[in-house]
Write a protein that holds these residues in place. Structure first.
Motif, PDB file in Angstrom:
ATOM      1  N   ALA A  68      14.502   6.781  -3.405  1.00 18.60           N
ATOM      2  CA  ALA A  68      13.054   6.930  -3.163  1.00 18.60           C
ATOM      3  C   ALA A  68      12.293   6.507  -4.417  1.00 18.60           C
ATOM      4  O   ALA A  68      12.786   6.669  -5.540  1.00 18.60           O
ATOM      5  CB  ALA A  68      12.742   8.382  -2.834  1.00 18.60           C
ATOM      6  N   GLN A  69      11.123   5.911  -4.213  1.00 16.98           N
ATOM      7  CA  GLN A  69      10.289   5.528  -5.354  1.00 16.98           C
ATOM      8  C   GLN A  69       9.681   6.770  -5.988  1.00 16.98           C
ATOM      9  O   GLN A  69       9.689   7.845  -5.381  1.00 16.98           O
ATOM     10  CB  GLN A  69       9.195   4.558  -4.921  1.00 16.98           C
ATOM     11  N   LEU A  70       9.129   6.639  -7.176  1.00 20.87           N
ATOM     12  CA  LEU A  70       8.348   7.732  -7.752  1.00 20.87           C
ATOM     13  C   LEU A  70       7.196   7.985  -6.765  1.00 20.87           C
ATOM     14  O   LEU A  70       6.649   7.018  -6.210  1.00 20.87           O
ATOM     15  CB  LEU A  70       7.800   7.314  -9.126  1.00 20.87           C
ATOM     16  N   PRO A  71       6.830   9.195  -6.484  1.00 19.99           N
ATOM     17  CA  PRO A  71       5.795   9.450  -5.458  1.00 19.99           C
ATOM     18  C   PRO A  71       4.521   8.653  -5.709  1.00 19.99           C
ATOM     19  O   PRO A  71       4.036   8.565  -6.840  1.00 19.99           O
ATOM     20  CB  PRO A  71       5.551  10.957  -5.595  1.00 19.99           C
ATOM     21  N   LEU A  72       4.018   8.047  -4.632  1.00 18.84           N
ATOM     22  CA  LEU A  72       2.828   7.185  -4.710  1.00 18.84           C
ATOM     23  C   LEU A  72       1.747   7.703  -3.765  1.00 18.84           C
ATOM     24  O   LEU A  72       1.998   7.920  -2.575  1.00 18.84           O
ATOM     25  CB  LEU A  72       3.202   5.750  -4.332  1.00 18.84           C
ATOM     26  N   ILE A  73       0.549   7.883  -4.325  1.00 19.41           N
ATOM     27  CA  ILE A  73      -0.642   8.205  -3.525  1.00 19.41           C
ATOM     28  C   ILE A  73      -1.532   6.972  -3.547  1.00 19.41           C
ATOM     29  O   ILE A  73      -1.876   6.469  -4.637  1.00 19.41           O
ATOM     30  CB  ILE A  73      -1.393   9.422  -4.113  1.00 19.41           C
ATOM     31  N   ALA A  74      -1.860   6.419  -2.396  1.00 22.57           N
ATOM     32  CA  ALA A  74      -2.598   5.149  -2.320  1.00 22.57           C
ATOM     33  C   ALA A  74      -4.034   5.406  -1.867  1.00 22.57           C
ATOM     34  O   ALA A  74      -4.281   5.787  -0.727  1.00 22.57           O
ATOM     35  CB  ALA A  74      -1.899   4.192  -1.367  1.00 22.57           C
ATOM     36  N   ILE A  75      -4.973   5.189  -2.802  1.00 24.75           N
ATOM     37  CA  ILE A  75      -6.395   5.383  -2.514  1.00 24.75           C
ATOM     38  C   ILE A  75      -7.014   4.014  -2.277  1.00 24.75           C
ATOM     39  O   ILE A  75      -7.104   3.186  -3.188  1.00 24.75           O
ATOM     40  CB  ILE A  75      -7.095   6.116  -3.677  1.00 24.75           C
ATOM     41  N   ASN A  76      -7.404   3.758  -1.039  1.00 28.06           N
ATOM     42  CA  ASN A  76      -7.755   2.416  -0.598  1.00 28.06           C
ATOM     43  C   ASN A  76      -9.243   2.135  -0.730  1.00 28.06           C
ATOM     44  O   ASN A  76     -10.077   2.988  -0.437  1.00 28.06           O
ATOM     45  CB  ASN A  76      -7.328   2.242   0.873  1.00 28.06           C
ATOM     46  N   THR A  77      -9.593   0.923  -1.179  1.00 32.27           N
ATOM     47  CA  THR A  77     -11.019   0.596  -1.327  1.00 32.27           C
ATOM     48  C   THR A  77     -11.401  -0.681  -0.590  1.00 32.27           C
ATOM     49  O   THR A  77     -12.534  -1.152  -0.711  1.00 32.27           O
ATOM     50  CB  THR A  77     -11.387   0.443  -2.817  1.00 32.27           C
ATOM     51  N   THR A  78     -10.408  -1.298   0.141  1.00 28.68           N
ATOM     52  CA  THR A  78     -10.780  -2.460   0.961  1.00 28.68           C
ATOM     53  C   THR A  78     -10.237  -2.215   2.368  1.00 28.68           C
ATOM     54  O   THR A  78      -9.245  -1.510   2.533  1.00 28.68           O
ATOM     55  CB  THR A  78     -10.154  -3.784   0.449  1.00 28.68           C
ATOM     56  N   ALA A  79     -10.845  -2.824   3.398  1.00 27.74           N
ATOM     57  CA  ALA A  79     -10.406  -2.598   4.782  1.00 27.74           C
ATOM     58  C   ALA A  79     -10.187  -3.948   5.461  1.00 27.74           C
ATOM     59  O   ALA A  79     -11.179  -4.616   5.782  1.00 27.74           O
ATOM     60  CB  ALA A  79     -11.468  -1.808   5.526  1.00 27.74           C
ATOM     61  N   GLY A  80      -8.908  -4.483   5.846  1.00 26.51           N
ATOM     62  CA  GLY A  80      -8.007  -4.121   4.864  1.00 26.51           C
ATOM     63  C   GLY A  80      -6.612  -4.582   5.111  1.00 26.51           C
ATOM     64  O   GLY A  80      -6.194  -4.905   6.230  1.00 26.51           O
ATOM     65  N   THR A  81      -5.961  -4.645   4.030  1.00 31.67           N
ATOM     66  CA  THR A  81      -4.562  -5.079   4.063  1.00 31.67           C
ATOM     67  C   THR A  81      -3.654  -4.026   4.691  1.00 31.67           C
ATOM     68  O   THR A  81      -2.589  -4.337   5.164  1.00 31.67           O
ATOM     69  CB  THR A  81      -4.046  -5.324   2.642  1.00 31.67           C
ATOM     70  N   ALA A 139      10.682   2.230 -11.163  1.00 38.07           N
ATOM     71  CA  ALA A 139      10.761   3.404 -12.053  1.00 38.07           C
ATOM     72  C   ALA A 139      11.982   4.257 -11.711  1.00 38.07           C
ATOM     73  O   ALA A 139      12.631   4.840 -12.590  1.00 38.07           O
ATOM     74  CB  ALA A 139       9.499   4.250 -11.923  1.00 38.07           C
ATOM     75  N   THR A 140      12.340   4.303 -10.426  1.00 36.62           N
ATOM     76  CA  THR A 140      13.480   5.160 -10.036  1.00 36.62           C
ATOM     77  C   THR A 140      14.748   4.348  -9.761  1.00 36.62           C
ATOM     78  O   THR A 140      15.855   4.838  -9.912  1.00 36.62           O
ATOM     79  CB  THR A 140      13.135   5.928  -8.743  1.00 36.62           C
ATOM     80  N   ASN A 141      14.582   3.087  -9.363  1.00 36.01           N
ATOM     81  CA  ASN A 141      15.761   2.289  -8.992  1.00 36.01           C
ATOM     82  C   ASN A 141      16.235   1.376 -10.114  1.00 36.01           C
ATOM     83  O   ASN A 141      17.344   0.834 -10.033  1.00 36.01           O
ATOM     84  CB  ASN A 141      15.442   1.449  -7.741  1.00 36.01           C
ATOM     85  N   GLY A 142      15.385   1.179 -11.133  1.00 31.88           N
ATOM     86  CA  GLY A 142      15.774   0.336 -12.259  1.00 31.88           C
ATOM     87  C   GLY A 142      15.707  -1.144 -11.934  1.00 31.88           C
ATOM     88  O   GLY A 142      15.297  -1.538 -10.831  1.00 31.88           O
ATOM     89  N   GLY A 143      16.093  -1.971 -12.898  1.00 26.76           N
ATOM     90  CA  GLY A 143      16.103  -3.418 -12.690  1.00 26.76           C
ATOM     91  C   GLY A 143      14.699  -4.012 -12.602  1.00 26.76           C
ATOM     92  O   GLY A 143      13.713  -3.392 -13.006  1.00 26.76           O
ATOM     93  N   SER A 144      14.656  -5.246 -12.037  1.00 24.68           N
ATOM     94  CA  SER A 144      13.390  -5.962 -11.877  1.00 24.68           C
ATOM     95  C   SER A 144      12.946  -5.886 -10.412  1.00 24.68           C
ATOM     96  O   SER A 144      13.793  -5.809  -9.517  1.00 24.68           O
ATOM     97  CB  SER A 144      13.589  -7.431 -12.256  1.00 24.68           C
ATOM     98  N   ILE A 145      11.684  -5.975 -10.139  1.00 28.28           N
ATOM     99  CA  ILE A 145      11.208  -5.981  -8.751  1.00 28.28           C
ATOM    100  C   ILE A 145      11.781  -7.187  -8.007  1.00 28.28           C
ATOM    101  O   ILE A 145      11.970  -7.128  -6.787  1.00 28.28           O
ATOM    102  CB  ILE A 145       9.661  -5.958  -8.706  1.00 28.28           C
ATOM    103  N   ARG A 146      12.166  -8.218  -8.731  1.00 27.82           N
ATOM    104  CA  ARG A 146      12.806  -9.385  -8.083  1.00 27.82           C
ATOM    105  C   ARG A 146      14.088  -8.953  -7.344  1.00 27.82           C
ATOM    106  O   ARG A 146      14.472  -9.562  -6.350  1.00 27.82           O
ATOM    107  CB  ARG A 146      13.176 -10.458  -9.109  1.00 27.82           C
ATOM    108  N   ASP A 147      14.745  -7.893  -7.880  1.00 31.13           N
ATOM    109  CA  ASP A 147      16.024  -7.451  -7.282  1.00 31.13           C
ATOM    110  C   ASP A 147      15.834  -6.890  -5.876  1.00 31.13           C
ATOM    111  O   ASP A 147      16.803  -6.698  -5.143  1.00 31.13           O
ATOM    112  CB  ASP A 147      16.675  -6.352  -8.150  1.00 31.13           C
ATOM    113  N   TYR A 148      14.576  -6.597  -5.508  1.00 30.81           N
ATOM    114  CA  TYR A 148      14.358  -5.882  -4.235  1.00 30.81           C
ATOM    115  C   TYR A 148      13.703  -6.768  -3.183  1.00 30.81           C
ATOM    116  O   TYR A 148      13.296  -6.278  -2.126  1.00 30.81           O
ATOM    117  CB  TYR A 148      13.547  -4.603  -4.511  1.00 30.81           C
ATOM    118  N   GLU A 149      13.598  -8.078  -3.452  1.00 33.60           N
ATOM    119  CA  GLU A 149      13.080  -9.011  -2.437  1.00 33.60           C
ATOM    120  C   GLU A 149      14.017  -8.989  -1.232  1.00 33.60           C
ATOM    121  O   GLU A 149      15.243  -9.057  -1.396  1.00 33.60           O
ATOM    122  CB  GLU A 149      13.002 -10.428  -3.005  1.00 33.60           C
TER     123      GLU A 149
END
Ligand SMILES: NC(=O)c1ccc[n+]([C@@H]2O[C@H](COP(=O)([O-])OP(=O)(O)OC[C@H]3O[C@@H](n4cnc5c(N)ncnc54)[C@H](O)[C@@H]3O)[C@@H](O)[C@H]2O)c1
Ligand SMILES: CCCCCCO
Ligand SMILES: [Fe+2]
Ligand SMILES: [Zn+2]
Length: 383
Positions: A129-142, A111-121
């Motif tokens: 910086a990415q668009l701000p992300l809040i991660a609400i976790n439901t498995t324990a876990g990765t 969203a902020t860097n443009g292109g495809s996610i393939r470009d960032y492998e």
């Protein structure tokens, strides 16, 4: 000691009921329109709607993207980004396990860097910086709710891409075990063994530090003491909370010491056959540590002790063997399938799986180097 770094989100909320205050934080960060990234099961369970209602009550509107598939793909990321742009969201909230978090990371980064996610492998390929992300976790876990890793399947190449990038680290991670009570036993077992694999691989990693060692061994002992209970008694909130801490601490370890060939090989099974990540790790873990045992014997003896084995008087190699036996016992006790054949893995695919595993970044920190033939024989030993 060489220079080391330690990556972790700036705010991490844990404990039963912490979701309420976490939602309040979304508002106080200044966000007013969130894209909720989740998967179809979490959406059908009504969990995403409940989150939307909590956000609305706190003054934040939201739209749900339920398209994160297990082993999320480039297509999932592209579809989620389109919805985010159409709805003009100012933040991303992931709700679910690693698949939802990784899909959300891919959306927020592009969203902020443009292109495809393939470009960032690869490592730190993004500029912003990415668009701000809040991660609400439901498995324990990765631990994806707190890592700088994003694993996206390139469905054209049928490989899981590792995007290793500080810019995918969430702003806030949330581990509320009340959201984990509904996890079915097999999912609890698989995600718990993913966390154990993170801790063990980080502890034998050539990039281990005193900080990651402390996190890894504590995670191992919490898992040894609580995973069986969490699988057998899903409503046991104390066991769920313990496993949430264990998954997070194992994440602190591998987010900074990385992993090894278990993950390098498990990623191929996820990308090629769309198999569940935690199960692949659990089946491969004893076989890879058997391969590592001569070089990492004293480290594996420490892990045996953390698993509750009395290692007094054991040689390092005896301790390593006791560690591997204890891992096998735990896997069997919680119903993990014993071999890859049972998961549908075909012998004729092993050469390409092994070749791709040797290209996976996770293998770079494995304590023992491996050839194509070595990786193929480990896959066959795990059949
Ligand atoms: N980025 C990282 O650091 C990192 C680390 C490890 C694994 N991963 C990736 O994470 C993915 C695996 O994530 P996962 O193991 O958390 O599983 P998942 O996110 O794929 O979820 C598996 C299933 O469990 C369901 N589920 C999740 N929480 C639930 C709950 N509380 N109650 C009932 N059902 C629930 C989901 O809806 C889904 O159907 C893989 O793609 C793997 O590569 C990423
Ligand atoms: C290089 C580290 C990638 C972490 C992936 C965990 O599944
Ligand atoms: Fe992984
Ligand atoms: Zn993992």
């Amino acid at each position: 000691m060489t220079e080391t770094t330690f990556f972790i989100p700036s705010l991490n909320m844990m404990g039963a009921g912490c979701l309420t205050n976490a939602v309040g934080n979304v508002y106080s960060y200044g966000f007013r329109r969130a894209l909720i990234v989740t998967d179809s099961v979490m959406n059908s369970l009504g969990v995403a709607d409940k989150l939307g209602a909590l956000l609305a009550a706190a003054g934040v509107s939201s739209v749900i993207f339920p398209g994160a598939q297990p082993n999320p793909t480039v297509g999932n990321v592209e579809a989620g980004l389109a919805l985010l742009q159409q709805e003009q969201c100012d933040c991303v909230i992931s709700l679910g396990g690693g698949s939802s978090h990784d899909c959300a990371k891919g959306i927020a980064l592009t969203a902020t860097n443009g292109g495809s996610i393939r470009d960032y492998e690869g490592v730190d390929k993004s500029a912003k910086a990415q668009l701000p992300l809040i991660a609400i976790n439901t498995t324990a876990g990765t631990a994806s709710e707190m890592t700088r890793f994003c694993i996206i399947t390139d469905e054209q190449r049928m490989v899981k891409m590792a995007i290793v990038d500080r810019n995918v680290t969430p702003l806030l991670s949330v581990n509320d075990p009340e959201l984990m009570l509904g996890k079915p036993p097999m999912l609890t077992a698989a995600t718990g063994m993913d966390a154990l694999t993170h801790a063990v691989e980080a502890y034998v990693s050539v990039a281990a530090t005193p900080i990651t060692d402390a996190c890894a061994l504590k995670a191992v002992s919490i898992i040894a003491g609580n995973l069986r209970t969490a699988v057998a008694e899903g409503n046991n909130l104390a066991a769920r909370e313990a496993m949430a801490y264990a998954g997070f601490m194992a994440g602190m370890a591998f987010n900074n010491a990385s992993l090894g060939f278990v993950h390098a090989m498990a990623h191929q099974l996820g990308g090629f056959y769309d198999l569940p990540h935690g199960v692949c790790n659990a089946v491969l873990l004893p076989h890879v540590e058997e391969f590592n045992a001569d070089i990492a014997a004293s480290r594996l003896k420490d892990v045996a002790h953390a698993l509750g084995v009395d290692t007094l008087g054991m040689s390092d190699r005896q301790g390593a063997d006791a560690c591997i036996a204890a891992i096998r016992r735990l896997s069997a006790d919680i119903g993990i399938p014993s071999g890859l054949t049972q998961l549908g893995v075909k012998d004729q695919d092993i050469p390409i799986l092994a070749a791709n595993a040797l290209k996976d970044a996770c293998g770079l920190t494995n304590p023992r180097r491996a050839s194509q033939a070595d990786i193929e024989s480990i896959f066959r030993a795990a059949a």
